[in-house]
Design a protein around this motif. Structure first.
Motif, PDB file in Angstrom:
ATOM      1  N   LEU A  44       0.828  -1.210   0.000  1.00 51.85           N
ATOM      2  CA  LEU A  44       0.000   0.000   0.000  1.00 51.85           C
ATOM      3  C   LEU A  44       0.862   1.260   0.000  1.00 51.85           C
ATOM      4  CD1 LEU A  44      -2.914  -1.031   2.384  1.00 51.85           C
ATOM      5  CD2 LEU A  44      -2.851  -1.044  -0.105  1.00 51.85           C
ATOM      6  N   ARG A  45       1.868   1.289   0.854  1.00 50.47           N
ATOM      7  CA  ARG A  45       2.687   2.495   0.974  1.00 50.47           C
ATOM      8  C   ARG A  45       3.596   2.692  -0.239  1.00 50.47           C
ATOM      9  NH1 ARG A  45       2.376   7.339   2.439  1.00 50.47           N
ATOM     10  NH2 ARG A  45       4.241   8.274   3.300  1.00 50.47           N
ATOM     11  N   ASP A  66       8.924  -6.830  -5.402  1.00 50.77           N
ATOM     12  CA  ASP A  66       7.977  -7.241  -4.356  1.00 50.77           C
ATOM     13  C   ASP A  66       7.810  -8.753  -4.485  1.00 50.77           C
ATOM     14  OD1 ASP A  66       5.624  -5.443  -2.629  1.00 50.77           O
ATOM     15  OD2 ASP A  66       5.401  -7.612  -2.756  1.00 50.77           O
ATOM     16  N   ASP A  94      12.521 -13.444  -1.251  1.00 55.85           N
ATOM     17  CA  ASP A  94      12.791 -12.376  -0.279  1.00 55.85           C
ATOM     18  C   ASP A  94      14.095 -11.629  -0.537  1.00 55.85           C
ATOM     19  OD1 ASP A  94      10.591 -12.310   1.372  1.00 55.85           O
ATOM     20  OD2 ASP A  94      11.314 -13.894   2.696  1.00 55.85           O
ATOM     21  N   TRP A 115       8.623  -3.852   8.639  1.00 57.64           N
ATOM     22  CA  TRP A 115       9.683  -3.272   9.470  1.00 57.64           C
ATOM     23  C   TRP A 115      10.940  -4.132   9.579  1.00 57.64           C
ATOM     24  CZ3 TRP A 115       5.736  -2.327  13.977  1.00 57.64           C
ATOM     25  CH2 TRP A 115       4.891  -1.268  13.631  1.00 57.64           C
ATOM     26  N   HIS A 118      13.583  -3.453   6.977  1.00 54.74           N
ATOM     27  CA  HIS A 118      14.080  -2.107   6.664  1.00 54.74           C
ATOM     28  C   HIS A 118      15.603  -1.974   6.753  1.00 54.74           C
ATOM     29  CE1 HIS A 118      10.046   0.236   7.362  1.00 54.74           C
ATOM     30  NE2 HIS A 118       9.954  -0.698   6.448  1.00 54.74           N
ATOM     31  N   GLU A 135      11.254   3.693   4.692  1.00 54.42           N
ATOM     32  CA  GLU A 135      10.008   4.035   5.381  1.00 54.42           C
ATOM     33  C   GLU A 135      10.183   3.937   6.892  1.00 54.42           C
ATOM     34  OE1 GLU A 135       7.166   5.234   5.596  1.00 54.42           O
ATOM     35  OE2 GLU A 135       6.907   5.827   3.524  1.00 54.42           O
ATOM     36  N   VAL A 136       9.197   4.438   7.607  1.00 55.19           N
ATOM     37  CA  VAL A 136       9.234   4.443   9.072  1.00 55.19           C
ATOM     38  C   VAL A 136       8.612   3.158   9.613  1.00 55.19           C
ATOM     39  CG1 VAL A 136       9.162   6.934   9.130  1.00 55.19           C
ATOM     40  CG2 VAL A 136       7.011   5.679   9.186  1.00 55.19           C
ATOM     41  N   ASN A 164       7.009  11.384   6.825  1.00 58.45           N
ATOM     42  CA  ASN A 164       6.155  12.375   6.167  1.00 58.45           C
ATOM     43  C   ASN A 164       5.554  13.394   7.132  1.00 58.45           C
ATOM     44  OD1 ASN A 164       4.741  10.183   7.188  1.00 58.45           O
ATOM     45  ND2 ASN A 164       3.225  10.133   5.560  1.00 58.45           N
ATOM     46  N   SER A 221      -1.781  -7.554   3.820  1.00 59.58           N
ATOM     47  CA  SER A 221      -1.199  -6.229   4.052  1.00 59.58           C
ATOM     48  C   SER A 221      -0.606  -6.164   5.464  1.00 59.58           C
ATOM     49  CB  SER A 221      -2.239  -5.139   3.782  1.00 59.58           C
ATOM     50  OG  SER A 221      -1.593  -3.877   3.736  1.00 59.58           O
ATOM     51  N   GLU A 222      -0.846  -5.062   6.193  1.00 57.56           N
ATOM     52  CA  GLU A 222      -0.093  -4.869   7.430  1.00 57.56           C
ATOM     53  C   GLU A 222      -0.399  -5.913   8.502  1.00 57.56           C
ATOM     54  OE1 GLU A 222       0.434  -0.967   8.967  1.00 57.56           O
ATOM     55  OE2 GLU A 222       0.984  -0.151   7.024  1.00 57.56           O
ATOM     56  N   TRP A 225       2.161  -8.685   9.066  1.00 57.05           N
ATOM     57  CA  TRP A 225       3.436  -8.549   9.763  1.00 57.05           C
ATOM     58  C   TRP A 225       3.395  -7.608  10.963  1.00 57.05           C
ATOM     59  CZ3 TRP A 225       4.970  -3.461   9.562  1.00 57.05           C
ATOM     60  CH2 TRP A 225       4.425  -2.689   8.544  1.00 57.05           C
ATOM     61  N   HIS A 378      -2.137  11.676   2.528  1.00 61.40           N
ATOM     62  CA  HIS A 378      -1.929  12.153   3.893  1.00 61.40           C
ATOM     63  C   HIS A 378      -1.944  13.679   3.950  1.00 61.40           C
ATOM     64  CE1 HIS A 378       0.005   8.037   4.710  1.00 61.40           C
ATOM     65  NE2 HIS A 378      -1.199   8.060   5.204  1.00 61.40           N
TER      66      HIS A 378
HETATM   67  N1  LIG Z   1       4.707   7.155   6.479  1.00 66.79           N
HETATM   68  C1  LIG Z   1       3.455   6.717   6.489  1.00 66.79           C
HETATM   69  O1  LIG Z   1       2.513   7.476   6.630  1.00 66.79           O
HETATM   70  C2  LIG Z   1       3.201   5.265   6.307  1.00 66.79           C
HETATM   71  C3  LIG Z   1       1.920   4.791   5.997  1.00 66.79           C
HETATM   72  C4  LIG Z   1       1.748   3.416   5.813  1.00 66.79           C
HETATM   73  C5  LIG Z   1       2.818   2.564   5.944  1.00 66.79           C
HETATM   74  N2  LIG Z   1       4.051   3.046   6.259  1.00 66.79           N
HETATM   75  C6  LIG Z   1       5.207   2.166   6.380  1.00 66.79           C
HETATM   76  O2  LIG Z   1       5.507   1.618   5.086  1.00 66.79           O
HETATM   77  C7  LIG Z   1       5.969   0.274   5.207  1.00 66.79           C
HETATM   78  C8  LIG Z   1       5.107  -0.645   4.367  1.00 66.79           C
HETATM   79  O3  LIG Z   1       3.768  -0.578   4.851  1.00 66.79           O
HETATM   80  P1  LIG Z   1       2.538  -0.990   3.937  1.00 66.79           P
HETATM   81  O4  LIG Z   1       1.324  -0.431   4.580  1.00 66.79           O
HETATM   82  O5  LIG Z   1       2.809  -0.690   2.518  1.00 66.79           O
HETATM   83  O6  LIG Z   1       2.538  -2.572   4.149  1.00 66.79           O
HETATM   84  P2  LIG Z   1       2.127  -3.682   3.075  1.00 66.79           P
HETATM   85  O7  LIG Z   1       2.110  -4.959   3.827  1.00 66.79           O
HETATM   86  O8  LIG Z   1       0.888  -3.239   2.359  1.00 66.79           O
HETATM   87  O9  LIG Z   1       3.336  -3.673   2.032  1.00 66.79           O
HETATM   88  C9  LIG Z   1       4.578  -4.261   2.258  1.00 66.79           C
HETATM   89  C10 LIG Z   1       5.018  -4.886   0.939  1.00 66.79           C
HETATM   90  O10 LIG Z   1       6.346  -5.417   1.101  1.00 66.79           O
HETATM   91  C11 LIG Z   1       6.404  -6.637   0.365  1.00 66.79           C
HETATM   92  N3  LIG Z   1       7.521  -7.443   0.849  1.00 66.79           N
HETATM   93  C12 LIG Z   1       7.619  -8.149   2.000  1.00 66.79           C
HETATM   94  N4  LIG Z   1       8.823  -8.730   2.093  1.00 66.79           N
HETATM   95  C13 LIG Z   1       9.500  -8.390   0.967  1.00 66.79           C
HETATM   96  C14 LIG Z   1      10.809  -8.695   0.456  1.00 66.79           C
HETATM   97  N5  LIG Z   1      11.671  -9.458   1.138  1.00 66.79           N
HETATM   98  N6  LIG Z   1      11.169  -8.196  -0.742  1.00 66.79           N
HETATM   99  C15 LIG Z   1      10.304  -7.418  -1.458  1.00 66.79           C
HETATM  100  N7  LIG Z   1       9.061  -7.107  -1.027  1.00 66.79           N
HETATM  101  C16 LIG Z   1       8.682  -7.582   0.170  1.00 66.79           C
HETATM  102  C17 LIG Z   1       5.040  -7.265   0.599  1.00 66.79           C
HETATM  103  O11 LIG Z   1       4.742  -8.255  -0.360  1.00 66.79           O
HETATM  104  C18 LIG Z   1       4.126  -6.050   0.524  1.00 66.79           C
HETATM  105  O12 LIG Z   1       3.639  -5.842  -0.796  1.00 66.79           O
HETATM  106  C19 LIG Z   1       5.947  -0.003   6.706  1.00 66.79           C
HETATM  107  O13 LIG Z   1       7.205   0.245   7.221  1.00 66.79           O
HETATM  108  C20 LIG Z   1       4.957   0.975   7.270  1.00 66.79           C
HETATM  109  O14 LIG Z   1       5.197   1.286   8.620  1.00 66.79           O
HETATM  110  C21 LIG Z   1       4.259   4.379   6.433  1.00 66.79           C
END
Ligand SMILES: NC(=O)c1ccc[n+]([C@@H]2O[C@H](COP(=O)([O-])OP(=O)(O)OC[C@H]3O[C@@H](n4cnc5c(N)ncnc54)[C@H](O)[C@@H]3O)[C@@H](O)[C@H]2O)c1
Length: 450
Positions: A44-45, A66, A94, A115, A118, A135-136, A164, A221-222, A225, A378
């Motif tokens: 999503l992010r 991904d 991965d 997380w 990261h 990302e955070v 952000n 999604s979240e 994990w 946002h």
């Molecule tokens: N700054 C913000 O406002 C904000 C908002 C939402 C999420 N986030 C952060 O963004 C990050 C992702 O969150 P999200 O909501 O997109 O989660 P999500 O689960 O929707 O997306 C994570 C993606 O990573 C992929 N992934 C997992 N392991 C992987 C690997 N080894 N190699 C490649 N891809 C891999 C997953 O398949 C998934 O598509 C988190 O750290 C979250 O805290 C920040």
């Protein structure tokens, strides 16, 4: 963040708004000088970032990675629709991101994975010489915090924590007020992540938000994990949305630093209650014992004698608020209540509505690009954080929010965990700058470029 559901609905609307905005030219603009970006994680992010990047004329997305084929195909479609060349795809396993990092056609990477990936990914990216956005939160353990700093220093490669909230309009106006000394000498801050995430931590494995009480392998999604961290850790696992903006206001790592922290956690009942209410008391997840307290409160002391109260409150019903308060010798701002009091300017002992103050001190970046930014996600701040990343990466210079910031802010997670485990015992922050905080100059925030 106030509502992810609304946010998703709005994204489509805003994207259109930005697409019809006049051509935005941020610095380098010749096609030969476009910044080539590789995306690692397009959930999503990551997809938000892709959509924002596709609206710029100074970047190309040359590779995406991904492990979920559905996310790859969705983003390939978006990139194709935007008229860009098909990027290289890394989706085997991965560790396929390491093959992306070998590409010459990638100058910079954005990491938006769960997380626990990261630091490992950011470290590998810096070792590969790619300007790194993460990302955070950036790190989960103290060892990971040091890994970020050490790898940055060893390689000379820059990394930016993509916080952000530092770019939110009210935050930037208050930062402007801080820099113009309106609050006087700073004394006390409050902030945190206070967001009812029960509908994010659990779902039905088909829709990300709002249905079901599954997580881990059965979630998507979240919930796949993030929830695991609530199950296994009694810690503030998401400190940077709150502490990042405060750190910029009070020059952390640039003339000031976090010294120590104490943390306390309440009991944890919110996630269990949610499972029982939505999945029934016989659902297997109702038997789990979530370690994370529902409200976690940490108090940080800084070298300049300020305190910062950081709250993590994500498991109980509540409207969203990051709970900011910025207080100095002359007065204070509180986001809850949208109010400001400045001695000598406000009527004695009476709050002003913050609106006029925030308008008067609107940040130059928001004055210049606010209209274009508003739809970027946002409430516009996503536009500015990506803009800062791209502009810094194009010049290969230190970003506004760097490896030292990523380490110091993320260190709240392991330190709060230790403090809670030891009945609120104070924990010292390492000095990630190894003394350089004494002479590092604050970033020049008050300008209209990035
Ligand atoms: N700054 C913000 O406002 C904000 C908002 C939402 C999420 N986030 C952060 O963004 C990050 C992702 O969150 P999200 O909501 O997109 O989660 P999500 O689960 O929707 O997306 C994570 C993606 O990573 C992929 N992934 C997992 N392991 C992987 C690997 N080894 N190699 C490649 N891809 C891999 C997953 O398949 C998934 O598509 C988190 O750290 C979250 O805290 C920040």
């Amino acid at each position: 963040m106030s509502s992810r559901r609304n946010f998703i609905k709005k994204t489509a609307v805003v994207s259109t708004a930005i697409a019809i905005a006049p051509n935005l030219t941020f610095g380098i603009n010749k096609s030969s000088e476009k910044l080539k970006i590789g995306m690692i994680g397009v959930g999503l992010r990551g997809t938000d970032h892709v959509n924002n990047l596709l609206l710029r004329n100074d970047v190309l997305i040359t590779a995406i990675c991904d492990i979920d084929p559905a996310r790859i195909s969705l983003n390939l479609d978006a990139i194709k629709k935007a008229g860009q060349k098909e990027p290289a795809v890394y989706d085997k396993n991965d560790y396929d991101y390491r093959n992306l990092l070998e590409l010459k056609e990638v100058d910079a990477v954005i990491i938006a994975t769960p997380w626990l990936w990261h630091t490992r990914m950011a470290k590998d990216a810096m070792l590969a010489g790619k300007y790194t956005g993460v990302e955070v939160s950036a790190a989960n353990t103290m060892e990971e915090c040091w890994d970020l700093v050490n790898t940055h220093e060893q390689t000379g490669t820059h990394m930016m924590i993509l916080e952000n909230v530092n770019y939110r309009r009210d935050i930037m106006a208050v930062l402007n007020m801080v820099k113009q000394n309106i609050f006087g000498e700073l004394v006390h801050f409050r902030c945190g992540y206070q967001h009812d995430l029960r509908f994010v931590k659990f779902n039905d494995g088909k829709t990300p938000y709002g249905k079901g009480v599954e997580f881990g392998e059965k979630g998507i999604s979240e919930s796949k994990w993030r929830t695991q961290h609530s199950l296994l850790r009694n810690a503030d696992v998401y400190p940077t949305h709150g502490v990042g903006p405060i750190a910029a206001m009070t020059d952390i790592n640039r003339g000031n630093r976090f010294l120590s922290l104490t943390s306390h956690a309440t009991k944890g009942i919110g996630l269990h209650n949610y499972i029982v209410d939505n999945g029934g008391k016989d659902h297997p997840n109702a038997k789990l014992n979530f370690k994370q307290g529902d409200v976690i409160t940490s108090t940080i002391e800084t070298a300049r004698g300020e305190t910062i109260i950081v709250t993590h409150d994500c498991n109980l019903p509540r409207p969203y608020s990051l709970g900011f308060r910025v207080q100095g010798a002359n007065g204070l701002w509180e986001v809850d209540g949208n109010r400001i009091y400045i001695e000598g300017k406000s009527k004695p002992h009476e709050w002003d509505s913050a609106d006029d103050w925030l308008k008067q001190y609107d940040h130059p970046l928001w004055i210049k690009y606010g209209e274009h930014a508003m739809g970027a996600g946002h409430g516009g701040m996503d536009f500015f954080v990506i803009n800062a990343f791209v502009e810094s990466a194009k010049q290969n210079i230190a970003p506004p929010l760097d490896a030292y910031d990523a380490a110091a802010w993320s260190a709240i997670t392991p330190l709060s965990e230790l403090s809670i485990e030891n009945n609120g015992e104070p924990q010292n922050f390492p000095d990630f700058t190894r003394g350089l905080w004494l002479k590092r100059q604050p970033y020049n925030w008050i300008k209209d470029t990035y």
